[in-house]
Design a protein around this motif. Structure first.
Motif, PDB file in Angstrom:
ATOM      1  N   ASP A   1       0.879  -1.103  -0.256  1.00 32.92           N
ATOM      2  CA  ASP A   1       0.017   0.146  -0.026  1.00 32.92           C
ATOM      3  C   ASP A   1       0.966   1.082   0.045  1.00 32.92           C
ATOM      4  OD1 ASP A   1       0.660  -1.007   2.464  1.00 32.92           O
ATOM      5  OD2 ASP A   1      -0.786   0.073   3.867  1.00 32.92           O
ATOM      6  N   MET A   2       0.448   2.304  -0.873  1.00 32.42           N
ATOM      7  CA  MET A   2       1.112   3.251  -0.842  1.00 32.42           C
ATOM      8  C   MET A   2       0.262   4.426  -0.794  1.00 32.42           C
ATOM      9  SD  MET A   2       3.021   5.300  -4.284  1.00 32.42           S
ATOM     10  CE  MET A   2       4.515   4.725  -4.412  1.00 32.42           C
ATOM     11  N   TYR A   3       0.869   5.704  -0.173  1.00 27.84           N
ATOM     12  CA  TYR A   3       0.139   6.721   0.540  1.00 27.84           C
ATOM     13  C   TYR A   3       0.828   7.825  -0.145  1.00 27.84           C
ATOM     14  CZ  TYR A   3      -2.161   3.107   3.139  1.00 27.84           C
ATOM     15  OH  TYR A   3      -2.444   1.906   3.441  1.00 27.84           O
ATOM     16  N   SER A   4       0.115   8.850  -1.077  1.00 32.94           N
ATOM     17  CA  SER A   4       0.779  10.101  -1.409  1.00 32.94           C
ATOM     18  C   SER A   4       0.196  11.283  -0.693  1.00 32.94           C
ATOM     19  CB  SER A   4       0.584  10.031  -3.139  1.00 32.94           C
ATOM     20  OG  SER A   4      -0.974  10.129  -3.273  1.00 32.94           O
ATOM     21  N   PHE A   5       1.133  12.290  -0.847  1.00 28.60           N
ATOM     22  CA  PHE A   5       0.676  13.476  -0.157  1.00 28.60           C
ATOM     23  C   PHE A   5       1.178  14.651  -0.882  1.00 28.60           C
ATOM     24  CE2 PHE A   5       1.644  10.112   3.042  1.00 28.60           C
ATOM     25  CZ  PHE A   5       0.567  10.282   3.788  1.00 28.60           C
ATOM     26  N   ASP A   6       0.291  15.543  -1.336  1.00 31.68           N
ATOM     27  CA  ASP A   6       0.359  16.713  -2.365  1.00 31.68           C
ATOM     28  C   ASP A   6      -0.204  17.905  -1.788  1.00 31.68           C
ATOM     29  OD1 ASP A   6       1.216  15.820  -5.093  1.00 31.68           O
ATOM     30  OD2 ASP A   6       0.378  14.215  -4.501  1.00 31.68           O
ATOM     31  N   VAL A   7       0.067  19.034  -2.418  1.00 28.95           N
ATOM     32  CA  VAL A   7      -0.207  20.472  -1.929  1.00 28.95           C
ATOM     33  C   VAL A   7      -1.650  20.675  -2.550  1.00 28.95           C
ATOM     34  CG1 VAL A   7       2.298  21.113  -1.750  1.00 28.95           C
ATOM     35  CG2 VAL A   7       0.740  21.457  -3.954  1.00 28.95           C
ATOM     36  N   SER A   8      -2.025  20.109  -3.424  1.00 23.73           N
ATOM     37  CA  SER A   8      -3.193  20.529  -4.109  1.00 23.73           C
ATOM     38  C   SER A   8      -4.167  19.403  -4.734  1.00 23.73           C
ATOM     39  CB  SER A   8      -3.065  21.499  -5.091  1.00 23.73           C
ATOM     40  OG  SER A   8      -2.368  21.407  -6.160  1.00 23.73           O
TER      41      SER A   8
ATOM     42  N   LEU B   1      -2.995  18.115   3.812  1.00 20.43           N
ATOM     43  CA  LEU B   1      -2.340  17.574   2.648  1.00 20.43           C
ATOM     44  C   LEU B   1      -3.586  16.935   2.096  1.00 20.43           C
ATOM     45  CD1 LEU B   1       0.296  15.857   4.849  1.00 20.43           C
ATOM     46  CD2 LEU B   1       0.744  17.222   2.774  1.00 20.43           C
ATOM     47  N   VAL B   2      -3.116  16.877   0.673  1.00 23.12           N
ATOM     48  CA  VAL B   2      -4.330  16.006  -0.278  1.00 23.12           C
ATOM     49  C   VAL B   2      -3.631  14.786  -0.501  1.00 23.12           C
ATOM     50  CG1 VAL B   2      -5.256  16.351  -2.558  1.00 23.12           C
ATOM     51  CG2 VAL B   2      -4.861  18.214  -1.342  1.00 23.12           C
ATOM     52  N   MET B   3      -4.327  13.691  -0.460  1.00 20.59           N
ATOM     53  CA  MET B   3      -3.798  12.144  -0.466  1.00 20.59           C
ATOM     54  C   MET B   3      -4.225  11.599  -1.535  1.00 20.59           C
ATOM     55  SD  MET B   3      -3.865  11.153   3.845  1.00 20.59           S
ATOM     56  CE  MET B   3      -3.549   9.298   3.182  1.00 20.59           C
ATOM     57  N   GLY B   4      -3.647  10.471  -1.804  1.00 16.91           N
ATOM     58  CA  GLY B   4      -4.103   9.318  -2.502  1.00 16.91           C
ATOM     59  C   GLY B   4      -3.605   8.023  -1.859  1.00 16.91           C
ATOM     60  N   CYS B   5      -4.170   7.111  -2.282  1.00 20.18           N
ATOM     61  CA  CYS B   5      -3.842   5.580  -1.863  1.00 20.18           C
ATOM     62  C   CYS B   5      -3.770   4.678  -3.064  1.00 20.18           C
ATOM     63  CB  CYS B   5      -5.042   5.196  -1.059  1.00 20.18           C
ATOM     64  SG  CYS B   5      -4.957   3.665  -0.185  1.00 20.18           S
ATOM     65  N   TYR B   6      -2.720   3.682  -2.824  1.00 23.35           N
ATOM     66  CA  TYR B   6      -2.617   2.663  -4.022  1.00 23.35           C
ATOM     67  C   TYR B   6      -2.242   1.326  -3.586  1.00 23.35           C
ATOM     68  CZ  TYR B   6      -2.041   7.422  -5.941  1.00 23.35           C
ATOM     69  OH  TYR B   6      -2.012   8.783  -6.271  1.00 23.35           O
ATOM     70  N   GLY B   7      -3.057   0.230  -3.708  1.00 20.56           N
ATOM     71  CA  GLY B   7      -3.021  -0.827  -3.115  1.00 20.56           C
ATOM     72  C   GLY B   7      -2.892  -2.115  -4.224  1.00 20.56           C
ATOM     73  N   ILE B   8      -1.918  -3.093  -3.665  1.00 21.31           N
ATOM     74  CA  ILE B   8      -1.699  -4.144  -4.656  1.00 21.31           C
ATOM     75  C   ILE B   8      -1.806  -5.248  -3.943  1.00 21.31           C
ATOM     76  CG2 ILE B   8      -0.151  -5.269  -6.059  1.00 21.31           C
ATOM     77  CD1 ILE B   8       0.873  -2.867  -7.365  1.00 21.31           C
ATOM     78  N   GLY B   9      -2.563  -6.247  -4.169  1.00 23.20           N
ATOM     79  CA  GLY B   9      -2.610  -7.397  -3.326  1.00 23.20           C
ATOM     80  C   GLY B   9      -1.337  -8.474  -3.730  1.00 23.20           C
ATOM     81  N   ILE B  10      -0.421  -8.592  -3.041  1.00 25.21           N
ATOM     82  CA  ILE B  10       0.943  -9.221  -3.508  1.00 25.21           C
ATOM     83  C   ILE B  10       0.299 -10.984  -3.711  1.00 25.21           C
ATOM     84  CG2 ILE B  10       3.011 -10.080  -2.896  1.00 25.21           C
ATOM     85  CD1 ILE B  10       3.085  -7.070  -3.681  1.00 25.21           C
ATOM     86  N   THR B  11      -0.066 -11.630  -2.627  1.00 26.78           N
ATOM     87  CA  THR B  11      -0.312 -12.962  -2.673  1.00 26.78           C
ATOM     88  C   THR B  11      -1.591 -13.051  -3.736  1.00 26.78           C
ATOM     89  OG1 THR B  11      -1.419 -12.476  -0.465  1.00 26.78           O
ATOM     90  CG2 THR B  11       0.679 -13.705  -0.678  1.00 26.78           C
ATOM     91  N   ARG B  12      -2.419 -12.373  -3.508  1.00 29.58           N
ATOM     92  CA  ARG B  12      -3.670 -12.238  -4.541  1.00 29.58           C
ATOM     93  C   ARG B  12      -3.400 -12.290  -5.976  1.00 29.58           C
ATOM     94  NH1 ARG B  12      -9.173  -9.118  -3.963  1.00 29.58           N
ATOM     95  NH2 ARG B  12      -9.451 -10.155  -1.990  1.00 29.58           N
ATOM     96  N   VAL B  13      -2.368 -11.562  -6.151  1.00 26.03           N
ATOM     97  CA  VAL B  13      -1.809 -11.399  -7.584  1.00 26.03           C
ATOM     98  C   VAL B  13      -1.344 -12.792  -7.988  1.00 26.03           C
ATOM     99  CG1 VAL B  13      -0.062 -10.559  -9.414  1.00 26.03           C
ATOM    100  CG2 VAL B  13      -1.539  -8.728  -7.959  1.00 26.03           C
ATOM    101  N   ILE B  14      -0.583 -13.077  -7.421  1.00 26.50           N
ATOM    102  CA  ILE B  14       0.196 -14.586  -7.900  1.00 26.50           C
ATOM    103  C   ILE B  14      -0.997 -15.580  -7.856  1.00 26.50           C
ATOM    104  CG2 ILE B  14       1.571 -16.118  -6.925  1.00 26.50           C
ATOM    105  CD1 ILE B  14       3.397 -14.014  -5.470  1.00 26.50           C
ATOM    106  N   ALA B  15      -1.633 -15.694  -7.060  1.00 25.68           N
ATOM    107  CA  ALA B  15      -2.826 -16.556  -6.826  1.00 25.68           C
ATOM    108  C   ALA B  15      -3.768 -16.497  -8.274  1.00 25.68           C
ATOM    109  CB  ALA B  15      -3.662 -16.808  -5.434  1.00 25.68           C
TER     110      ALA B  15
END
Length: 463
Positions: free
Chosen positions: A168-175, A299-313
């Motif tokens: 999971d990634m979380y981004s933080f921006d000014v606008s 802060l203005v946020m974004g969220c980005y997820g990847i299911g590691i084990t789910r992708v493989i299966a």
């Protein structure tokens, strides 16, 4: 060197005429991974990943990390246990929390075992002891670790488990404008990652759901075991989540991309999700930065997820047959399996000379860690080959009776999709080199771009 005789791979052996009671619904990938000893079931909804499958997980983690770093990501580690007061501040505990695992410490303080962690991401910027300047933004922080969901019904092994590995990634921006730019950059990294895996996928507009926010996309593998209903256009390939397209039998929707009406329902396994969150979490948690006027601003946020084990299966579910695993090229535990002659066979002395030569040369071409030597010579070649085919090694090279011919030693090479070749030593080594080059092409995406351009030109010529 990796030797099959030393590999811990506790295959599931079911006695003949045994009655097997199924406690959960099995998928093709789950059945094969379990039978072959790559994954073991722990408690209900949890799984132990054995060494061979762990190699695939580690390879995928490395691939994800390289793409996140190209997108400007910095790796962090956030606590799995998060205080419930963080979730209360954002109002998340007011909704349906039936999938959350809640625990108490000896002081009776309540914690949540994170199913995803935007609150923790916000909280690492909140508080009076941390001051962030607009000059330090954007920030793109990611982690890879276990997540927990109390699934009412676990299904299909690693595709829907109670404990799973996630990036999971979380981004933080000014606008909002800058957050949109970050979203485009990280989304491009996701597109590149899924193209590198070379498994057919669709990217769909999605509902923001419980996470909230203004923009959301999902990445899906199309499979009958998928739990999401998608609408896919037969004309242009566009796909969308039926929740977003709001399809109803009495009023079928048209394709938003080409306006065609040839939309069909397919099932999708969601393997990744991206969001623009705005200030939904940063504002209530007080996660701010100092703007150009020196004043605090959310802060203005974004969220980005990847299911590691789910992708493989899910990738295995899409690619595999009923009897044999087929891996994405970059995620196969080993590139080459080398099977030598049976102990005591008449060809053993001559064939072992070829076998030893290949162990050195194949290892040099593909990397010694990518070569599995099936040295269990007490077993017949046929038994070892059957296991190698079920495990889905991209290349299996057999040094058998035909390799003992002094004039023209021949090797039997089995490809993962079923093709069988008889090659001399140099031809076999060339095949290994081509496979290694194919992996490099996938990593730099060059051949994928060529494929897309050729496909686009073909479609243009048809129309």
């Amino acid at each position: 060197m990796n030797k099959a005789s030393r590999l811990f791979c506790p295959a599931l052996i079911t006695p003949k005429n045994a009655v097997v009671k199924q406690t959960e619904q099995l998928s093709r990938s789950q059945k094969l991974l379990t039978e072959l000893g790559l994954v073991k079931s722990g408690s209900n909804g949890t799984y132990q990943i054995m060494p061979m499958a762990q190699r695939s997980v580690d390879k995928f983690v490395d691939l994800v990390q390289s793409n996140m770093q190209l997108a400007g990501g910095q790796k962090i580690t956030l606590p799995i246990l998060t205080p419930t007061n963080l979730w209360k501040k954002t109002g998340r505990l007011d909704g349906d929390i039936s999938e959350f695992y809640m625990v108490r410490d000896r002081s009776n303080k309540q914690f949540l075992m994170s199913p995803v962690n935007p609150r923790g991401g916000s909280d690492c910027h909140a508080g009076h002891h941390i001051t962030i300047s607009y000059r330090q933004l954007p920030l793109r922080l990611y982690q890879i670790g276990p997540k927990f969901r109390d699934e009412l019904k676990t299904r299909f092994g690693l595709m829907r488990a109670k404990e799973f590995l996630m990036k999971d990634m979380y981004s933080f921006d000014v606008s909002n404008e800058r957050a949109g730019e970050t979203y485009a950059i990280v989304s491009a990294a996701y597109d590149r990652l899924f193209k590198q895996l070379d498994v057919p996928f669709v990217k769909v507009n999605a509902a923001t759901g419980m996470m909230g926010g203004s923009v959301s996309h999902e990445y899906h593998y199309i499979s009958p075991v998928g739990e999401d209903t998608l609408l896919q256009c037969s004309s242009c390939g566009f796909a969308g989540n039926s929740e977003v397209l709001d399809a109803k039998p009495e009023s079928p929707v048209s394709c938003p991309s080409c306006k065609g009406s040839d939309l069909k329902e397919v099932r999708g396994v969601e393997v990744a999700h991206t969001f623009v969150l705005g200030d939904k979490y940063s504002k209530p948690l007080g996660a701010t930065f100092l703007n150009t006027s020196g004043k605090p601003q959310s802060l203005v946020m974004g969220c980005y997820g990847i299911g590691i084990t789910r992708v493989i299966a899910a990738a295995l579910e899409v690619l595999s047959s009923e009897q044999e695993l087929h891996w994405p090229c970059l995620l196969a535990p080993y590139d080459v399996c080398l099977i030598g002659p049976k102990q005591g066979s008449k060809e053993q002395p001559a064939a072992e000379l070829i076998e030893n030569e290949l162990l050195l040369k194949v290892g040099e071409l593909c990397g010694h860690q990518e070569l599995l030597h099936d040295d269990r010579k007490e077993l017949t070649i046929g038994k070892r080959l059957l296991e190698a085919k079920r495990l889905g090694h991209p290349l299996t090279i057999i040094v058998g009776a035909k390799a003992a011919h002094q004039d023209s030693p021949q090797l039997e090479v089995h490809l993962s999709k079923g093709e069988i070749l008889e090659l001399d030593i140099n031809e076999a080594l060339k095949l290994v080199a081509e496979h290694s080059q194919h992996k490099k092409n996938l990593l730099n995406c060059s051949f994928l771009q060529d494929k897309e351009e050729n496909r686009s030109q073909s479609v243009g010529q048809q129309h």
